[in-house]
Design an enzyme around this catalytic site. Structure first.
Site, mmCIF file in Angstrom:
data_model
loop_
_atom_site.group_PDB
_atom_site.id
_atom_site.type_symbol
_atom_site.label_atom_id
_atom_site.label_comp_id
_atom_site.label_asym_id
_atom_site.label_seq_id
_atom_site.Cartn_x
_atom_site.Cartn_y
_atom_site.Cartn_z
ATOM 1 N N ASN A 1 69.361 80.665 -156.868
ATOM 2 C CA ASN A 1 69.573 79.295 -156.371
ATOM 3 C C ASN A 1 70.309 79.252 -155.024
ATOM 4 O O ASN A 1 71.018 78.285 -154.723
ATOM 5 C CB ASN A 1 70.250 78.421 -157.436
ATOM 6 C CG ASN A 1 71.651 78.869 -157.777
ATOM 7 O OD1 ASN A 1 72.108 79.929 -157.341
ATOM 8 N ND2 ASN A 1 72.367 78.058 -158.541
ATOM 9 N N GLU B 1 88.816 82.159 -156.093
ATOM 10 C CA GLU B 1 87.617 82.819 -155.554
ATOM 11 C C GLU B 1 87.844 83.324 -154.131
ATOM 12 O O GLU B 1 87.351 84.392 -153.760
ATOM 13 C CB GLU B 1 86.432 81.847 -155.606
ATOM 14 C CG GLU B 1 86.035 81.524 -157.047
ATOM 15 C CD GLU B 1 84.875 80.552 -157.153
ATOM 16 O OE1 GLU B 1 84.376 80.068 -156.119
ATOM 17 O OE2 GLU B 1 84.451 80.284 -158.293
ATOM 18 N N HIS C 1 76.346 79.733 -153.900
ATOM 19 C CA HIS C 1 77.394 79.403 -154.864
ATOM 20 C C HIS C 1 78.481 78.669 -154.095
ATOM 21 O O HIS C 1 78.745 78.991 -152.936
ATOM 22 C CB HIS C 1 77.995 80.680 -155.480
ATOM 23 C CG HIS C 1 79.301 80.418 -156.192
ATOM 24 N ND1 HIS C 1 79.353 79.969 -157.489
ATOM 25 C CD2 HIS C 1 80.587 80.479 -155.752
ATOM 26 C CE1 HIS C 1 80.630 79.787 -157.826
ATOM 27 N NE2 HIS C 1 81.390 80.087 -156.786
ATOM 28 N N ARG D 1 69.876 73.806 -151.985
ATOM 29 C CA ARG D 1 69.115 74.387 -153.106
ATOM 30 C C ARG D 1 67.703 73.822 -153.182
ATOM 31 O O ARG D 1 66.748 74.545 -153.503
ATOM 32 C CB ARG D 1 69.888 74.201 -154.411
ATOM 33 C CG ARG D 1 71.045 75.202 -154.528
ATOM 34 C CD ARG D 1 71.953 74.859 -155.653
ATOM 35 N NE ARG D 1 72.926 75.916 -155.956
ATOM 36 C CZ ARG D 1 74.081 75.698 -156.558
ATOM 37 N NH1 ARG D 1 74.418 74.477 -156.931
ATOM 38 N NH2 ARG D 1 74.909 76.693 -156.803
ATOM 39 N N TYR E 1 82.446 86.251 -161.884
ATOM 40 C CA TYR E 1 81.852 85.262 -162.792
ATOM 41 C C TYR E 1 82.426 85.359 -164.201
ATOM 42 O O TYR E 1 81.753 85.008 -165.165
ATOM 43 C CB TYR E 1 80.337 85.458 -162.846
ATOM 44 C CG TYR E 1 79.593 84.845 -161.669
ATOM 45 C CD1 TYR E 1 79.619 83.473 -161.441
ATOM 46 C CD2 TYR E 1 78.834 85.628 -160.810
ATOM 47 C CE1 TYR E 1 78.913 82.898 -160.396
ATOM 48 C CE2 TYR E 1 78.128 85.063 -159.751
ATOM 49 C CZ TYR E 1 78.181 83.699 -159.551
ATOM 50 O OH TYR E 1 77.472 83.122 -158.513
ATOM 51 N N ARG F 1 79.694 71.147 -152.320
ATOM 52 C CA ARG F 1 78.857 70.963 -153.510
ATOM 53 C C ARG F 1 77.765 69.916 -153.270
ATOM 54 O O ARG F 1 76.651 70.043 -153.760
ATOM 55 C CB ARG F 1 79.720 70.658 -154.734
ATOM 56 C CG ARG F 1 80.514 71.907 -155.133
ATOM 57 C CD ARG F 1 81.400 71.688 -156.320
ATOM 58 N NE ARG F 1 80.659 71.541 -157.570
ATOM 59 C CZ ARG F 1 80.145 72.548 -158.263
ATOM 60 N NH1 ARG F 1 80.261 73.794 -157.823
ATOM 61 N NH2 ARG F 1 79.517 72.326 -159.388
ATOM 62 N N LYS G 1 73.523 83.731 -151.557
ATOM 63 C CA LYS G 1 73.113 84.688 -152.592
ATOM 64 C C LYS G 1 71.960 85.595 -152.126
ATOM 65 O O LYS G 1 71.322 85.329 -151.097
ATOM 66 C CB LYS G 1 72.722 83.906 -153.857
ATOM 67 C CG LYS G 1 73.903 83.157 -154.496
ATOM 68 C CD LYS G 1 73.490 82.598 -155.847
ATOM 69 C CE LYS G 1 74.635 81.883 -156.529
ATOM 70 N NZ LYS G 1 74.268 81.433 -157.896
HETATM 71 P P1 CMP Z 1 76.643 79.476 -159.586
HETATM 72 O O1 CMP Z 1 77.118 78.220 -158.925
HETATM 73 O O2 CMP Z 1 76.724 80.710 -158.758
HETATM 74 O O3 CMP Z 1 77.465 79.712 -160.936
HETATM 75 C C1 CMP Z 1 76.940 80.452 -162.025
HETATM 76 C C2 CMP Z 1 75.476 80.735 -161.860
HETATM 77 O O4 CMP Z 1 74.796 81.091 -163.030
HETATM 78 C C3 CMP Z 1 74.779 79.506 -161.354
HETATM 79 O O5 CMP Z 1 75.137 79.257 -160.015
HETATM 80 C C4 CMP Z 1 73.322 79.848 -161.605
HETATM 81 O O6 CMP Z 1 72.741 80.566 -160.534
HETATM 82 C C5 CMP Z 1 73.395 80.804 -162.808
HETATM 83 N N1 CMP Z 1 72.797 80.210 -164.011
HETATM 84 C C6 CMP Z 1 71.724 80.686 -164.656
HETATM 85 N N2 CMP Z 1 71.431 79.920 -165.720
HETATM 86 C C7 CMP Z 1 72.341 78.920 -165.753
HETATM 87 C C8 CMP Z 1 72.562 77.807 -166.603
HETATM 88 N N3 CMP Z 1 71.792 77.558 -167.667
HETATM 89 N N4 CMP Z 1 73.597 76.973 -166.324
HETATM 90 C C9 CMP Z 1 74.413 77.226 -165.271
HETATM 91 N N5 CMP Z 1 74.246 78.262 -164.424
HETATM 92 C C10 CMP Z 1 73.210 79.105 -164.653
#
Ligand code: CMP
Length: 138
Positions: free
Chosen positions: A112, A126, A115, A102, A49, A85, A9
């Site tokens: 974070n 994806e 992804h 992370r 998303y 993961r 990211k």
């Molecule tokens: P990602 O795995 O890219 O999938 C969706 C993203 O939304 C997640 O990582 C986070 O970076 C972001 N995000 C922000 N707030 C939340 C939340 N409360 N729960 C889950 N994802 C969140």
């Protein structure tokens, strides 16, 4: 053998840790079989998303994901979805286990670092979203 999609990211790209993150995948036995750097526009980020579009964090997520370039990769290996993961750790870096990507490279749930697809079905969607078949090399 499975394939999964990984995104490094904007925060991690800005911090100059692309190589360190890819090293984690390779050291764990995952092979990079597709890779590109992209600056996502809003439509592409929203489409990627789309399952989160009702969530309160959606607007911030799109703003963040379009703020700087990202690196998208197809990772291949045994149990690639689960392994990726595990390497990433919890979505929230504050609760991510020590030694995970992370925990080591991210500071907030929005920024974070990475992804990773959450299932084989998501991985297929994806990967297809970002890669043509001709751009994947195994
Ligand atoms: P990602 O795995 O890219 O999938 C969706 C993203 O939304 C997640 O990582 C986070 O970076 C972001 N995000 C922000 N707030 C939340 C939340 N409360 N729960 C889950 N994802 C969140």
């Amino acid at each position: 053998m499975e394939r999964t999609l990984s995104i490094i990211k904007p925060d991690a790209v800005s911090k100059n840790v692309i190589g360190k993150i890819i090293q984690r995948f390779e050291d764990a036995g995952l092979k990079v079989v597709g890779l590109k750097m992209l600056h996502l526009n809003k439509d592409v980020a929203k489409g990627f998303y789309k399952e989160h579009n009702e969530r309160a964090f959606f607007a911030d997520l799109i703003k963040f994901m379009t703020s700087n370039p990202v690196v998208v990769q197809v990772l291949e290996g045994e149990s690639a979805v689960r392994l990726n993961r595990q390497l990433m750790g919890d979505t929230d870096p504050q609760t991510a286990a020590e030694g995970t990507i992370r925990s080591d490279f991210a500071k907030s749930i929005d920024a974070n670092a990475v992804h990773g697809s959450d299932s084989l079905e998501s991985a297929a969607r994806e990967i297809e979203y970002f890669f043509d078949k001709s751009e994947i090399f195994s």
